[in-house]
Design a protein around this motif. Sequence first.
Motif, short mmCIF file in Angstrom:
data_model
loop_
_atom_site.label_atom_id
_atom_site.label_comp_id
_atom_site.label_asym_id
_atom_site.label_seq_id
_atom_site.Cartn_x
_atom_site.Cartn_y
_atom_site.Cartn_z
N GLY A 134 0.82 -1.22 0.00
CA GLY A 134 0.00 0.00 0.00
C GLY A 134 0.84 1.25 0.00
N ARG A 135 1.88 1.27 0.83
CA ARG A 135 2.76 2.45 0.87
C ARG A 135 3.52 2.59 -0.45
NH1 ARG A 135 3.44 0.66 6.19
NH2 ARG A 135 5.40 -0.37 5.72
N ALA A 136 3.90 1.48 -1.04
CA ALA A 136 4.60 1.54 -2.33
C ALA A 136 3.68 2.08 -3.41
CB ALA A 136 5.13 0.15 -2.71
N VAL A 137 2.43 1.66 -3.43
CA VAL A 137 1.47 2.17 -4.41
C VAL A 137 1.24 3.66 -4.18
CG1 VAL A 137 -0.95 2.08 -5.19
CG2 VAL A 137 0.33 -0.04 -4.84
N GLN A 138 1.15 4.08 -2.90
CA GLN A 138 0.97 5.50 -2.59
C GLN A 138 2.12 6.34 -3.12
OE1 GLN A 138 -1.20 7.64 -1.11
NE2 GLN A 138 -2.73 6.02 -1.07
N SER A 139 3.30 5.75 -3.21
CA SER A 139 4.47 6.52 -3.65
C SER A 139 4.56 6.67 -5.18
CB SER A 139 5.75 5.87 -3.12
OG SER A 139 6.01 4.66 -3.81
N LEU A 140 3.69 5.97 -5.90
CA LEU A 140 3.71 6.08 -7.36
C LEU A 140 3.30 7.49 -7.80
CD1 LEU A 140 1.91 2.75 -8.37
CD2 LEU A 140 4.35 3.26 -8.63
N ALA A 141 3.72 7.86 -9.00
CA ALA A 141 3.25 9.12 -9.59
C ALA A 141 1.72 9.04 -9.70
CB ALA A 141 3.87 9.32 -10.96
N ASP A 142 1.06 10.18 -9.60
CA ASP A 142 -0.41 10.20 -9.56
C ASP A 142 -1.05 9.43 -10.71
OD1 ASP A 142 -0.42 11.64 -7.21
OD2 ASP A 142 -0.79 13.57 -8.18
N THR A 143 -0.59 9.63 -11.92
CA THR A 143 -1.22 8.97 -13.06
C THR A 143 -1.01 7.45 -13.01
OG1 THR A 143 0.74 9.47 -14.39
CG2 THR A 143 -1.17 10.95 -14.63
N GLN A 144 0.17 7.04 -12.56
CA GLN A 144 0.43 5.61 -12.41
C GLN A 144 -0.44 5.02 -11.31
OE1 GLN A 144 4.61 4.86 -11.81
NE2 GLN A 144 5.20 6.17 -13.52
N LYS A 145 -0.59 5.75 -10.21
CA LYS A 145 -1.40 5.29 -9.09
C LYS A 145 -2.86 5.10 -9.53
CE LYS A 145 -0.75 7.87 -5.54
NZ LYS A 145 -0.84 8.89 -4.48
N VAL A 146 -3.38 6.05 -10.29
CA VAL A 146 -4.76 5.96 -10.75
C VAL A 146 -4.93 4.76 -11.68
CG1 VAL A 146 -6.51 7.09 -12.19
CG2 VAL A 146 -5.29 8.41 -10.45
N ALA A 147 -4.05 4.64 -12.67
CA ALA A 147 -4.15 3.53 -13.62
C ALA A 147 -4.01 2.18 -12.89
CB ALA A 147 -3.08 3.66 -14.71
N PHE A 148 -3.05 2.09 -12.00
CA PHE A 148 -2.81 0.85 -11.24
C PHE A 148 -4.04 0.47 -10.42
CE2 PHE A 148 -1.19 -1.71 -7.75
CZ PHE A 148 -0.30 -2.56 -8.38
N THR A 149 -4.60 1.44 -9.72
CA THR A 149 -5.77 1.19 -8.88
C THR A 149 -6.97 0.76 -9.72
OG1 THR A 149 -5.01 2.80 -7.26
CG2 THR A 149 -7.36 2.25 -7.23
N LEU A 150 -7.23 1.49 -10.79
CA LEU A 150 -8.39 1.16 -11.62
C LEU A 150 -8.26 -0.22 -12.26
CD1 LEU A 150 -9.13 4.59 -13.33
CD2 LEU A 150 -10.35 3.53 -11.42
#
Length: 193
Positions: A134-150
Motif C-alpha cells: 500500500g505504501r509503495a502504491v501511494q508513492s507512485l506518480a499520480d497517473t500511475q497510481k490511478v491507472a494501477f488502482t483502476l
Amino acid sequence: MQNEQADEITRISRLQAGDESAFRWLVDTYQKRVFRTALAIVPTPEEAEDVAQEVFIEVYRTIASFRGEASLATWLYRLTTSRALKKERDRKRKKRFAFLTSLFDDDEPERYDPPDFQTPDTVLEANERVQLIGRAVQSLADTQKVAFTLHYQEELSYQEIADVMQTSVSAVESLLFRARQTLRKKLTPYIRS
C-alpha cells in the motif's frame, strides 16, 4: 449489452428528473467502488469518505448536464480520481506550507506524521506485506497510481481506464508498465527477505 445500455439510459433519465430512488440506487451501487478508488489515492479512510461524499454531491448537482458521452461508471471514476488527486495535492501543499512557515517561526514547529496507508483489509488482517504494498502504491506518480488502482483493484479494462483518464490505451499500458517496474524495484528487497 443493448439491454444494459437501455437500463443505463433509463437510470440516467430518472436521475436527471430528480428521482430519489434512482439516486439511492446510484449510491448503493457505486459507493464502495468510489471509496476504494479514492482510498488508493488519499492516505486515510476519512479522506476517502470525504472524497466519496464530494463525488456524490457533485453527481447530484450536475447530473442534469450529463450528456452520456461516457458510461455512468466511467464518469464516476473520472470524478473520483479527479477529486482524490485534488485532495492529495491540497494536503501536500498544506504540508509544505506548514513546513515553510515553521522555518520562519520561533515557536516549536508543528509536526506532521502522515498516517500509514491502511485499507479495511490491512486493519483486519494487520498484514505487514499488505501495508508495505500500500505504501509503495501511494508513492507512485499520480497517473500511475490511478491507472494501477483502476486496473488491479477495480478490474477495469485498459479501454475503460483510458476513458476514465481521458487518454489512449497505449498510454495506459505505459503507465501500468512503469507502475509495475517501480513497484518491483521498491518491493523486491522485502519479498526476498
